[in-house]
Scaffold this motif. Structure first.
Motif, PDB file in Angstrom:
ATOM      1  N   GLN A 150      -5.052   4.027 -12.917  1.00  0.00           N
ATOM      2  CA  GLN A 150      -3.813   3.286 -12.644  1.00  0.00           C
ATOM      3  C   GLN A 150      -2.640   4.027 -13.270  1.00  0.00           C
ATOM      4  O   GLN A 150      -2.665   4.396 -14.439  1.00  0.00           O
ATOM      5  N   TRP A 151      -1.598   4.211 -12.472  1.00  0.00           N
ATOM      6  CA  TRP A 151      -0.370   4.885 -12.870  1.00  0.00           C
ATOM      7  C   TRP A 151       0.774   3.899 -12.724  1.00  0.00           C
ATOM      8  O   TRP A 151       0.764   3.058 -11.820  1.00  0.00           O
ATOM      9  N   GLU A 152       1.782   3.996 -13.605  1.00  0.00           N
ATOM     10  CA  GLU A 152       2.881   3.036 -13.529  1.00  0.00           C
ATOM     11  C   GLU A 152       4.171   3.603 -14.103  1.00  0.00           C
ATOM     12  O   GLU A 152       4.156   4.590 -14.845  1.00  0.00           O
ATOM     13  N   ASN A 153       5.267   2.948 -13.724  1.00  0.00           N
ATOM     14  CA  ASN A 153       6.578   3.281 -14.252  1.00  0.00           C
ATOM     15  C   ASN A 153       7.454   2.046 -14.152  1.00  0.00           C
ATOM     16  O   ASN A 153       7.501   1.393 -13.114  1.00  0.00           O
ATOM     17  N   THR A 154       8.139   1.738 -15.240  1.00  0.00           N
ATOM     18  CA  THR A 154       9.088   0.633 -15.256  1.00  0.00           C
ATOM     19  C   THR A 154      10.484   1.225 -15.381  1.00  0.00           C
ATOM     20  O   THR A 154      10.751   2.026 -16.282  1.00  0.00           O
ATOM     21  N   THR A 155      11.353   0.845 -14.442  1.00  0.00           N
ATOM     22  CA  THR A 155      12.738   1.305 -14.448  1.00  0.00           C
ATOM     23  C   THR A 155      13.645   0.082 -14.359  1.00  0.00           C
ATOM     24  O   THR A 155      13.167  -1.035 -14.093  1.00  0.00           O
ATOM     25  N   PRO A 156      14.940   0.261 -14.527  1.00  0.00           N
ATOM     26  CA  PRO A 156      15.849  -0.886 -14.343  1.00  0.00           C
ATOM     27  C   PRO A 156      15.768  -1.477 -12.934  1.00  0.00           C
ATOM     28  O   PRO A 156      16.041  -2.651 -12.736  1.00  0.00           O
ATOM     29  N   GLU A 157      15.351  -0.638 -11.957  1.00  0.00           N
ATOM     30  CA  GLU A 157      15.245  -1.126 -10.576  1.00  0.00           C
ATOM     31  C   GLU A 157      13.999  -1.953 -10.336  1.00  0.00           C
ATOM     32  O   GLU A 157      13.948  -2.736  -9.399  1.00  0.00           O
ATOM     33  N   GLY A 158      12.954  -1.753 -11.148  1.00  0.00           N
ATOM     34  CA  GLY A 158      11.725  -2.502 -10.948  1.00  0.00           C
ATOM     35  C   GLY A 158      10.504  -1.812 -11.535  1.00  0.00           C
ATOM     36  O   GLY A 158      10.609  -0.858 -12.307  1.00  0.00           O
ATOM     37  N   TYR A 159       9.344  -2.304 -11.131  1.00  0.00           N
ATOM     38  CA  TYR A 159       8.060  -1.836 -11.648  1.00  0.00           C
ATOM     39  C   TYR A 159       7.270  -1.185 -10.516  1.00  0.00           C
ATOM     40  O   TYR A 159       7.062  -1.791  -9.465  1.00  0.00           O
ATOM     41  N   LEU A 160       6.844   0.056 -10.730  1.00  0.00           N
ATOM     42  CA  LEU A 160       6.054   0.797  -9.762  1.00  0.00           C
ATOM     43  C   LEU A 160       4.650   0.975 -10.308  1.00  0.00           C
ATOM     44  O   LEU A 160       4.475   1.382 -11.460  1.00  0.00           O
ATOM     45  N   THR A 161       3.655   0.671  -9.492  1.00  0.00           N
ATOM     46  CA  THR A 161       2.271   0.904  -9.896  1.00  0.00           C
ATOM     47  C   THR A 161       1.511   1.523  -8.730  1.00  0.00           C
ATOM     48  O   THR A 161       1.728   1.160  -7.576  1.00  0.00           O
ATOM     49  N   GLU A 162       0.663   2.480  -9.068  1.00  0.00           N
ATOM     50  CA  GLU A 162      -0.170   3.144  -8.071  1.00  0.00           C
ATOM     51  C   GLU A 162      -1.576   3.242  -8.657  1.00  0.00           C
ATOM     52  O   GLU A 162      -1.757   3.784  -9.737  1.00  0.00           O
ATOM     53  N   THR A 163      -2.549   2.699  -7.951  1.00  0.00           N
ATOM     54  CA  THR A 163      -3.928   2.674  -8.433  1.00  0.00           C
ATOM     55  C   THR A 163      -4.813   3.424  -7.454  1.00  0.00           C
ATOM     56  O   THR A 163      -4.780   3.163  -6.250  1.00  0.00           O
ATOM     57  N   TRP A 164      -5.626   4.345  -8.003  1.00  0.00           N
ATOM     58  CA  TRP A 164      -6.540   5.156  -7.193  1.00  0.00           C
ATOM     59  C   TRP A 164      -7.975   4.921  -7.619  1.00  0.00           C
ATOM     60  O   TRP A 164      -8.268   4.874  -8.812  1.00  0.00           O
ATOM     61  N   THR A 165      -8.849   4.770  -6.622  1.00  0.00           N
ATOM     62  CA  THR A 165     -10.289   4.641  -6.870  1.00  0.00           C
ATOM     63  C   THR A 165     -11.030   5.619  -5.960  1.00  0.00           C
ATOM     64  O   THR A 165     -10.517   6.017  -4.911  1.00  0.00           O
ATOM     65  N   LYS A 166     -12.226   5.970  -6.374  1.00  0.00           N
ATOM     66  CA  LYS A 166     -13.060   6.847  -5.558  1.00  0.00           C
ATOM     67  C   LYS A 166     -13.915   5.963  -4.658  1.00  0.00           C
ATOM     68  O   LYS A 166     -14.725   5.172  -5.141  1.00  0.00           O
ATOM     69  N   THR A 167     -13.712   6.072  -3.348  1.00  0.00           N
ATOM     70  CA  THR A 167     -14.470   5.276  -2.384  1.00  0.00           C
ATOM     71  C   THR A 167     -15.855   5.879  -2.167  1.00  0.00           C
ATOM     72  O   THR A 167     -16.853   5.171  -2.165  1.00  0.00           O
ATOM     73  N   ASN A 168     -15.883   7.203  -1.980  1.00  0.00           N
ATOM     74  CA  ASN A 168     -17.141   7.940  -1.824  1.00  0.00           C
ATOM     75  C   ASN A 168     -16.854   9.421  -2.078  1.00  0.00           C
ATOM     76  O   ASN A 168     -15.745   9.762  -2.500  1.00  0.00           O
ATOM     77  N   ASP A 169     -17.800  10.293  -1.805  1.00  0.00           N
ATOM     78  CA  ASP A 169     -17.623  11.716  -2.101  1.00  0.00           C
ATOM     79  C   ASP A 169     -16.466  12.358  -1.351  1.00  0.00           C
ATOM     80  O   ASP A 169     -15.886  13.335  -1.808  1.00  0.00           O
ATOM     81  N   SER A 170     -16.106  11.816  -0.191  1.00  0.00           N
ATOM     82  CA  SER A 170     -15.071  12.445   0.630  1.00  0.00           C
ATOM     83  C   SER A 170     -13.741  11.688   0.638  1.00  0.00           C
ATOM     84  O   SER A 170     -12.788  12.150   1.256  1.00  0.00           O
ATOM     85  N   THR A 171     -13.656  10.552  -0.054  1.00  0.00           N
ATOM     86  CA  THR A 171     -12.484   9.689   0.099  1.00  0.00           C
ATOM     87  C   THR A 171     -12.086   8.993  -1.194  1.00  0.00           C
ATOM     88  O   THR A 171     -12.934   8.448  -1.903  1.00  0.00           O
ATOM     89  N   PHE A 172     -10.779   9.000  -1.463  1.00  0.00           N
ATOM     90  CA  PHE A 172     -10.172   8.174  -2.509  1.00  0.00           C
ATOM     91  C   PHE A 172      -9.322   7.123  -1.801  1.00  0.00           C
ATOM     92  O   PHE A 172      -8.784   7.373  -0.723  1.00  0.00           O
ATOM     93  N   SER A 173      -9.176   5.962  -2.424  1.00  0.00           N
ATOM     94  CA  SER A 173      -8.298   4.911  -1.900  1.00  0.00           C
ATOM     95  C   SER A 173      -7.207   4.641  -2.920  1.00  0.00           C
ATOM     96  O   SER A 173      -7.481   4.552  -4.121  1.00  0.00           O
ATOM     97  N   GLY A 174      -5.985   4.491  -2.423  1.00  0.00           N
ATOM     98  CA  GLY A 174      -4.859   4.214  -3.301  1.00  0.00           C
ATOM     99  C   GLY A 174      -4.103   2.983  -2.840  1.00  0.00           C
ATOM    100  O   GLY A 174      -4.103   2.636  -1.658  1.00  0.00           O
TER     101      GLY A 174
END
Length: 158
Positions: free
Chosen positions: A36-60
């Protein structure tokens, strides 16, 4: 005779094993993205989460939230290796008829991955740069309404 058949079987199996280990090498270079990646700015909160679905694919999954309750951006991403191509495939609610858009890996340098789709309205380029183990910068760029535009999103690993 039995020994030579056994040796041949081991060699064949071993060579197949080595080939499959390298099958998704381009995707494996981005294993650092998982988490999980994140950033809080005066404009708002950004979060990006990545998981490994299988050997050929990540999901974000990406969310941008303002006022601690209003989601103004929601994006699902599939990062997948198909043969020798690494494809970044975002689906953004309310854009492109809610259909995914493919961006192909066009260059990779030390911890810098560039995906492009010159036919997309905006962005045409998406870059993920690993700054260090706990920090990345995602940048989108291209022409927007006929003018060059670039937006960068620094994030920290949670």
């Amino acid at each position: 005779m039995k020994k030579s058949i056994l040796i041949i079987a081991i060699v064949v199996f071993g060579s197949c094993q080595n080939k499959s280990d390298k099958q998704f090498e381009k995707l494996e270079k981005m294993n650092w993205l998982i988490g999980q990646w994140e950033n809080t700015t005066p404009e708002g909160y950004l979060t990006e989460t990545w998981t490994k679905t299988n050997d050929s694919t990540f999901s974000g999954q990406t969310y941008f939230i303002i006022n601690k309750k209003d989601t103004v951006h929601n994006e699902s991403i599939v990062l997948t290796q198909v043969n020798d191509d690494l494809i970044y495939r975002p689906t953004v609610k309310g854009q492109n008829n809610d259909e995914p858009v493919d961006f192909k890996l066009t260059s990779e340098a030390e911890n810098n991955f560039t995906f492009e789709n010159p036919k997309h309205d905006y962005p045409q380029k998406i870059v993920y740069k690993k700054v260090n183990e706990k920090s990345l910068v995602a940048t989108i760029s291209g022409k927007q309404q006929g003018k060059p535009s670039t937006e960068s999103y620094p994030m920290q690993k949670k």
